[in-house]
Write a protein that holds these residues in place. Structure first.
Motif, PDB file in Angstrom:
ATOM      1  N   ARG A  23       0.831  -1.214   0.000  1.00 17.13           N
ATOM      2  CA  ARG A  23       0.000   0.000   0.000  1.00 17.13           C
ATOM      3  C   ARG A  23       0.864   1.261   0.000  1.00 17.13           C
ATOM      4  O   ARG A  23       0.554   2.226  -0.697  1.00 17.13           O
ATOM      5  CB  ARG A  23      -0.928   0.028   1.221  1.00 17.13           C
ATOM      6  CG  ARG A  23      -1.924  -1.072   1.289  1.00 17.13           C
ATOM      7  CD  ARG A  23      -3.101  -0.750   0.396  1.00 17.13           C
ATOM      8  NE  ARG A  23      -4.008  -1.873   0.402  1.00 17.13           N
ATOM      9  CZ  ARG A  23      -5.302  -1.758   0.426  1.00 17.13           C
ATOM     10  NH1 ARG A  23      -5.846  -0.569   0.434  1.00 17.13           N
ATOM     11  NH2 ARG A  23      -6.048  -2.819   0.407  1.00 17.13           N
ATOM     12  N   LEU A  24       1.932   1.253   0.765  1.00 11.40           N
ATOM     13  CA  LEU A  24       2.849   2.400   0.809  1.00 11.40           C
ATOM     14  C   LEU A  24       3.502   2.627  -0.550  1.00 11.40           C
ATOM     15  O   LEU A  24       3.637   3.772  -0.995  1.00 11.40           O
ATOM     16  CB  LEU A  24       3.912   2.184   1.893  1.00 11.40           C
ATOM     17  CG  LEU A  24       4.901   3.318   2.103  1.00 11.40           C
ATOM     18  CD1 LEU A  24       4.178   4.585   2.556  1.00 11.40           C
ATOM     19  CD2 LEU A  24       5.975   2.914   3.103  1.00 11.40           C
ATOM     20  N   ALA A  25       3.854   1.560  -1.242  1.00 13.46           N
ATOM     21  CA  ALA A  25       4.443   1.676  -2.577  1.00 13.46           C
ATOM     22  C   ALA A  25       3.442   2.284  -3.554  1.00 13.46           C
ATOM     23  O   ALA A  25       3.777   3.154  -4.370  1.00 13.46           O
ATOM     24  CB  ALA A  25       4.934   0.310  -3.063  1.00 13.46           C
ATOM     25  N   GLN A  26       2.178   1.850  -3.476  1.00 13.64           N
ATOM     26  CA  GLN A  26       1.138   2.427  -4.338  1.00 13.64           C
ATOM     27  C   GLN A  26       0.947   3.917  -4.044  1.00 13.64           C
ATOM     28  O   GLN A  26       0.798   4.733  -4.959  1.00 13.64           O
ATOM     29  CB  GLN A  26      -0.182   1.678  -4.136  1.00 13.64           C
ATOM     30  CG  GLN A  26      -0.198   0.274  -4.700  1.00 13.64           C
ATOM     31  CD  GLN A  26      -1.488  -0.456  -4.345  1.00 13.64           C
ATOM     32  OE1 GLN A  26      -2.296   0.019  -3.537  1.00 13.64           O
ATOM     33  NE2 GLN A  26      -1.683  -1.629  -4.939  1.00 13.64           N
ATOM     34  N   THR A  27       0.941   4.282  -2.785  1.00 15.36           N
ATOM     35  CA  THR A  27       0.784   5.690  -2.398  1.00 15.36           C
ATOM     36  C   THR A  27       1.959   6.519  -2.911  1.00 15.36           C
ATOM     37  O   THR A  27       1.772   7.631  -3.421  1.00 15.36           O
ATOM     38  CB  THR A  27       0.667   5.807  -0.868  1.00 15.36           C
ATOM     39  OG1 THR A  27      -0.408   5.000  -0.419  1.00 15.36           O
ATOM     40  CG2 THR A  27       0.444   7.245  -0.441  1.00 15.36           C
ATOM     41  N   LEU A  28       3.178   5.970  -2.796  1.00 13.57           N
ATOM     42  CA  LEU A  28       4.354   6.698  -3.284  1.00 13.57           C
ATOM     43  C   LEU A  28       4.318   6.868  -4.801  1.00 13.57           C
ATOM     44  O   LEU A  28       4.685   7.923  -5.324  1.00 13.57           O
ATOM     45  CB  LEU A  28       5.634   5.985  -2.848  1.00 13.57           C
ATOM     46  CG  LEU A  28       5.994   6.157  -1.369  1.00 13.57           C
ATOM     47  CD1 LEU A  28       7.204   5.294  -1.017  1.00 13.57           C
ATOM     48  CD2 LEU A  28       6.287   7.599  -1.047  1.00 13.57           C
ATOM     49  N   ARG A  29       3.862   5.825  -5.532  1.00 14.78           N
ATOM     50  CA  ARG A  29       3.736   5.965  -6.993  1.00 14.78           C
ATOM     51  C   ARG A  29       2.708   7.035  -7.365  1.00 14.78           C
ATOM     52  O   ARG A  29       2.943   7.862  -8.240  1.00 14.78           O
ATOM     53  CB  ARG A  29       3.335   4.617  -7.598  1.00 14.78           C
ATOM     54  CG  ARG A  29       4.523   3.784  -7.966  1.00 14.78           C
ATOM     55  CD  ARG A  29       4.102   2.539  -8.763  1.00 14.78           C
ATOM     56  NE  ARG A  29       4.423   1.396  -7.892  1.00 14.78           N
ATOM     57  CZ  ARG A  29       3.561   0.489  -7.463  1.00 14.78           C
ATOM     58  NH1 ARG A  29       2.296   0.537  -7.831  1.00 14.78           N
ATOM     59  NH2 ARG A  29       3.932  -0.482  -6.674  1.00 14.78           N
ATOM     60  N   ALA A  30       1.567   7.040  -6.664  1.00 12.15           N
ATOM     61  CA  ALA A  30       0.527   8.052  -6.945  1.00 12.15           C
ATOM     62  C   ALA A  30       1.032   9.455  -6.611  1.00 12.15           C
ATOM     63  O   ALA A  30       0.781  10.416  -7.355  1.00 12.15           O
ATOM     64  CB  ALA A  30      -0.737   7.737  -6.151  1.00 12.15           C
ATOM     65  N   THR A  31       1.766   9.559  -5.527  1.00 15.04           N
ATOM     66  CA  THR A  31       2.317  10.866  -5.144  1.00 15.04           C
ATOM     67  C   THR A  31       3.341  11.341  -6.160  1.00 15.04           C
ATOM     68  O   THR A  31       3.352  12.521  -6.535  1.00 15.04           O
ATOM     69  CB  THR A  31       2.958  10.776  -3.747  1.00 15.04           C
ATOM     70  OG1 THR A  31       1.989  10.282  -2.826  1.00 15.04           O
ATOM     71  CG2 THR A  31       3.467  12.119  -3.284  1.00 15.04           C
ATOM     72  N   THR A  32       4.195  10.440  -6.637  1.00 19.22           N
ATOM     73  CA  THR A  32       5.193  10.799  -7.644  1.00 19.22           C
ATOM     74  C   THR A  32       4.510  11.276  -8.921  1.00 19.22           C
ATOM     75  O   THR A  32       4.921  12.278  -9.531  1.00 19.22           O
ATOM     76  CB  THR A  32       6.096   9.586  -7.934  1.00 19.22           C
ATOM     77  OG1 THR A  32       6.685   9.150  -6.721  1.00 19.22           O
ATOM     78  CG2 THR A  32       7.185   9.943  -8.933  1.00 19.22           C
TER      79      THR A  32
END
Length: 149
Positions: A23-32
């Motif tokens: 979930r953290l990886a998905q959030t970081l991709r969306a933020t990027t």
């Protein structure tokens, strides 16, 4: 049995941490992606804002030049007004006074009204008070004070 219990606990903990990391990886991709999109849109907006500020500065410089010209024209008009008033004011007052005197002289020659009635009708208003007509006028060739001419 304690070993199996610890192994199950560690498996659940690792599974939970794996879900959190995914979930953290998905959030970081969306933020990027969001930051990249904002950067894409912000650069042209900043360029437009910079151009607008430059245009506004140019217009303010023009307005400042116009205000300076208006101030100069006002000063020149004031100086011209003063010059005209000093050059023509005195002579115009003299001409007006002369014309008034001529009209008064012509009016007295053609005025058949008797002297006492004229004196009664002729009064001057000064500061809200009525002042009788000037004394010392000549009547029938003599002064009103009784002196001889």
């Amino acid at each position: 049995m304690a070993g199996i219990l610890v192994a199950v606990f560690w498996a659940i903990l690792v599974s939970f941490l794996a879900v959190v990391l995914v979930r953290l990886a998905q959030t970081l991709r969306a933020t990027t992606k969001l930051v990249a999109d904002v950067t894409e849109q912000a650069v042209p907006l900043l360029a437009d804002a910079s151009a607008t500020v430059r245009s506004a500065q140019t217009q303010l410089d023009k307005v400042d030049a116009i205000a300076t010209d208006v101030r100069e024209v006002t000063s020149n008009a004031s100086a011209l007004s003063t010059t005209v008033a000093s050059a023509f004011g005195g002579p115009l007052v003299k001409v007006a006074a002369f014309g008034y005197g001529v009209r008064q002289a012509i009016g007295r020659k053609t005025d058949p009204e008797p002297e006492p009635a004229r004196r009664q009708a002729r009064r001057t208003v000064t500061f809200g008070r009525t002042v009788p007509a000037a004394r010392g006028r000549k009547r029938n060739g003599r002064s009103s004070r009784g002196s001889k001419d």
